[in-house]
Scaffold this motif. Sequence first.
Motif, short mmCIF file in Angstrom:
data_model
loop_
_atom_site.label_atom_id
_atom_site.label_comp_id
_atom_site.label_asym_id
_atom_site.label_seq_id
_atom_site.Cartn_x
_atom_site.Cartn_y
_atom_site.Cartn_z
N PHE A 196 0.82 -1.21 0.00
CA PHE A 196 0.00 0.00 0.00
C PHE A 196 0.85 1.26 0.00
O PHE A 196 0.59 2.20 -0.76
CB PHE A 196 -0.93 -0.01 1.21
N LEU A 197 1.89 1.30 0.84
CA LEU A 197 2.72 2.49 0.92
C LEU A 197 3.53 2.73 -0.36
O LEU A 197 3.75 3.87 -0.76
CB LEU A 197 3.67 2.39 2.13
N VAL A 198 3.97 1.66 -1.02
CA VAL A 198 4.67 1.83 -2.30
C VAL A 198 3.73 2.46 -3.33
O VAL A 198 4.16 3.21 -4.21
CB VAL A 198 5.20 0.47 -2.80
N ALA A 199 2.42 2.17 -3.21
CA ALA A 199 1.45 2.71 -4.16
C ALA A 199 1.18 4.19 -3.94
O ALA A 199 0.90 4.92 -4.90
CB ALA A 199 0.14 1.93 -4.07
N ILE A 200 1.30 4.69 -2.70
CA ILE A 200 0.91 6.08 -2.42
C ILE A 200 2.08 6.98 -2.06
O ILE A 200 1.90 8.20 -1.98
CB ILE A 200 -0.12 6.13 -1.29
N ALA A 201 3.28 6.44 -1.83
CA ALA A 201 4.40 7.25 -1.34
C ALA A 201 5.70 6.82 -2.01
O ALA A 201 5.78 5.73 -2.60
CB ALA A 201 4.52 7.15 0.18
N ASP A 202 6.71 7.67 -1.92
CA ASP A 202 8.04 7.37 -2.47
C ASP A 202 8.91 6.76 -1.38
O ASP A 202 9.03 7.34 -0.28
CB ASP A 202 8.71 8.65 -2.98
N PRO A 203 9.54 5.61 -1.64
CA PRO A 203 10.45 5.04 -0.65
C PRO A 203 11.67 5.93 -0.44
O PRO A 203 12.28 6.40 -1.40
CB PRO A 203 10.85 3.69 -1.26
N VAL A 204 12.02 6.18 0.80
CA VAL A 204 13.21 6.96 1.13
C VAL A 204 14.32 6.04 1.61
O VAL A 204 15.44 6.07 1.11
CB VAL A 204 12.89 8.02 2.21
N GLN A 205 14.01 5.20 2.59
CA GLN A 205 14.96 4.20 3.09
C GLN A 205 14.19 2.93 3.41
O GLN A 205 13.08 2.98 3.96
CB GLN A 205 15.66 4.69 4.37
N ARG A 206 14.81 1.79 3.05
CA ARG A 206 14.19 0.51 3.37
C ARG A 206 15.26 -0.37 4.00
O ARG A 206 15.93 -1.15 3.33
CB ARG A 206 13.59 -0.13 2.12
N LEU A 207 15.42 -0.22 5.30
CA LEU A 207 16.42 -0.95 6.05
C LEU A 207 15.83 -2.24 6.59
O LEU A 207 14.68 -2.58 6.32
CB LEU A 207 16.97 -0.07 7.17
N ASP A 208 16.61 -2.96 7.37
CA ASP A 208 16.17 -4.28 7.84
C ASP A 208 14.97 -4.19 8.78
O ASP A 208 14.06 -5.02 8.72
CB ASP A 208 17.33 -5.00 8.54
N LEU A 209 14.96 -3.19 9.67
CA LEU A 209 13.92 -3.14 10.70
C LEU A 209 12.92 -2.00 10.51
O LEU A 209 11.86 -2.02 11.14
CB LEU A 209 14.57 -3.01 12.08
N THR A 253 4.14 12.55 -1.41
CA THR A 253 4.31 13.76 -2.20
C THR A 253 3.16 13.88 -3.20
O THR A 253 2.37 12.95 -3.39
CB THR A 253 5.65 13.74 -2.96
N GLU A 254 3.09 15.03 -3.85
CA GLU A 254 2.08 15.21 -4.89
C GLU A 254 2.28 14.20 -6.01
O GLU A 254 1.32 13.59 -6.49
CB GLU A 254 2.16 16.64 -5.45
N THR A 255 3.53 14.00 -6.42
CA THR A 255 3.80 13.07 -7.51
C THR A 255 3.43 11.65 -7.13
O THR A 255 2.86 10.91 -7.94
CB THR A 255 5.29 13.14 -7.89
N SER A 256 3.74 11.25 -5.91
CA SER A 256 3.40 9.88 -5.49
C SER A 256 1.88 9.70 -5.42
O SER A 256 1.36 8.63 -5.76
CB SER A 256 4.04 9.56 -4.14
N LEU A 257 1.16 10.73 -4.98
CA LEU A 257 -0.30 10.63 -4.94
C LEU A 257 -0.89 10.60 -6.35
O LEU A 257 -1.91 9.94 -6.59
CB LEU A 257 -0.89 11.79 -4.14
N TYR A 258 -0.26 11.32 -7.30
CA TYR A 258 -0.72 11.24 -8.69
C TYR A 258 -0.64 9.79 -9.18
O TYR A 258 -1.54 9.30 -9.87
CB TYR A 258 0.13 12.14 -9.58
N GLY A 259 0.45 9.12 -8.82
CA GLY A 259 0.59 7.72 -9.19
C GLY A 259 -0.48 6.86 -8.55
O GLY A 259 -1.01 5.93 -9.17
#
Length: 811
Positions: free
Chosen positions: A77-90, A97-103
């Motif tokens: 769900f979050l990949v669909a509405i937002a831009d990933p900044v960091q994806r660490l182990d935990l 953003t506006e662009t991520s919501l457009y997507g």
Amino acid sequence: MKRAAESDHVEEESEQSISDISEDDEPLVPLRSHAHKSLVPGLHLKADHMDRPIYVTVNKRVYLEAWGSWFAQSSDFLVAIADPVQRLDLMHEYLITETSLYGAFSIGLDSKSIISTLARLSKHTLPEQVKSFVINVSERFGRVSLVLRQGKLYCESKERRVLESLLEISSIGAARVPQTGETIVDRVGSDNGGPTHQACGESKAGLLMTRQVTSKHSDTFLLELTNVGRSIEDMSSYEDENAPSNDSDSCSLFSFEVFPAESETVRREAKSAGYPLIEEFDFKSYTSAQKLSICLKPSTKVRPYQEKSLGRMFGNGSARSGVIVLPCGAGKTLVGCCCVSTIQQSTIVLCTSAVAVAQWRECFRTFTTVAESDIVCFTSAEKKVPVDHSRKSRAQIFITTYSMMATTRRSDVSEAVMKDIQKREWGLMLLDEVHVVPANTFRRVLCLCKAHCKLGLTATLVREDGLIADLSYMIGPKIYEANWSELTSQGYLARVKCEEVRCSMTAEFYCEYLRNEDARKRRRLCVMNPCKLKAAEALKVEHVRRGDKIILFSDDVLALQTYALKLDVPFICGQTKEQDRQRIFTAFRHSSVLNCIALSKVGDCAIDLPEATVIIQISSHFGSRRQEAQRLGRILRPSGVVKHNSRYDSYFYSLISVDTEECFFSQKRQQFLSDQGYAFSVRDSLPPAAGVGSRLGGRAEELELLQEALRVTSDSSHKSNEEEYDDSDIRSDFAQESQPAFSRKTREISALSGADGEIYFEYGGMKGAAAAAADGNYHTDFARKLQVRFLDDGHFERRTVTYYPDTAFGD
């Protein structure tokens, strides 16, 4: 593959839904701890906050706990509405953003479902600032679209005032095609569901009502759009299942025509005005062109994350324009083949090099049933032109390079092909390595081709010049982005050990580095550091003994040649002929003798060498994060064979000269990979290769290497910014197409006798002379060439020739 099979089992064993989470918003504990200081006062934890996975801050950042039963669904769900900044182990961090919501809106989500799902997943009450931001953005999205109809581009909207406000912008008004004697045509539903025409009065703003629009009601639950389990057949049949009935409400659609050459300006200004243009292709009802006979072969297997990305593109039965981000080696080419097989319309594929063109052609042959005659390749070395007129109207897959499309100096044959490209209505435009498109050289390519749908593919959606944000209006929003560490844990990507090897500099080199003010000479001194050369030799010997295949990377072409000579390996740079590249690549893939090759930055992208398991990087392009990730991607394909009882499949070494500017740039380059979950270990020194004497001799050879490093000539291949770097990667593809066969220069008459140190080479004929002139990296006191001759049995011979200006002998 065992690990991939295990991951498939994990996908199937849980059928939990986000809707199972309680909507109870009763607060229990105020957020006052230091860990939550970014949250404004007044937000409270929910009673069952331990069972909910995310935190949402007022600055629209979302933090996801990477454990628990809701992680997979929440991540989708979050990949669909937002831009990933960091994806660490935990912990994962996202930014709305506006662009991520457009997507998100483009794949069918609305503000109500986004806010309600965030509230379900959040550990605390959802900030009002986030709610209002999502609502405000949703009110502006989807009100204007850009469509291609009968070879013309139209801006369309159901609201007249929106188009009128856009036409008030001077740049958009100038891009509008003037109309004479305009009339409004209103199409209303007839008894049989077809359109009927009614002539109306002239529009004050010159707007046309050109076709019927029927409202589509699709209240499908949120997870249906992010579910892995939907097959491609389910996606393509979605429109049939949710088709509106004939008695649905219909309304008129207003439009105005724009010049194709100004389409980028219209997209940019419309987005700035708060009305981003959406582009969707209703390919099922499109009957204006002949369909392409293509489908996937029964043996072709599509992975779950590839199906998920395709579901985002075809979720409502139409093809959405946008960008799909998958790691190197994760099968972006197969995703492109699936899109072509679904749309079944004429497709143009744009690549970064002639090598990539050949790879795309081979993938279409391997994964699809398309006829060989329907694949047309157009490069400087290969030009397929339709012979008869009927062939030109047939649907086809046209594969070429950005360079061939962008260049303005063409032969008569190329010009005829380009005219045919511009006349066609392409159903789909596939843009491989789409991160290069914002460069000034290639932006105009999008205006040359008329395509109903555009799909960009890349592994690294980053640029150091900040122009990557332009893709949101040039191509479309980001449709899907995969998680590198997740695919690695599932066995789809190789497990890579990343090491930064710090090499001290010799006294002579470091003294010259400190006293020299020429930035290019300082960089070359860092690259040609004798300790770095010895470290590269030790790593090469160690991994060759283990049976690994090694790629040595260097941006500096002179250093690349020097390392290749010292380590006795063939090298490939921008001036290497295509046939020579293919010979070296073939020997590297299949020969047990050639286990190491040296590549310049032409090998960063679109080079398919799945046999490679080791990268040794001796120089790079300043702090380019994209280049670091692309080079790592050369070894991300798992071989399926675990060697030496190691927990790693591949190895990535970055050699750094300590106490130099390389240390600063190294930290910046590693940032993107660190955000994807990769960790770099540091090794201060390397022992010499056991049992092997160094090919770099004593102090005398080190001093000779120092003199060679200080002998810097003007070299146009060294660029200073990211935009030029993108262009230079793929400029060599059309060098033979656009460059003249000879050049004329003004020189002193003494130069004819060799007074200025130049050397005259004759290779037998004008073709050889032109090739020698293109090589062009000779120095005033000597010039070396590494000659490689391939034998019939797969082995090869090496010969090093040194030419001196004052003698006719070579060694």
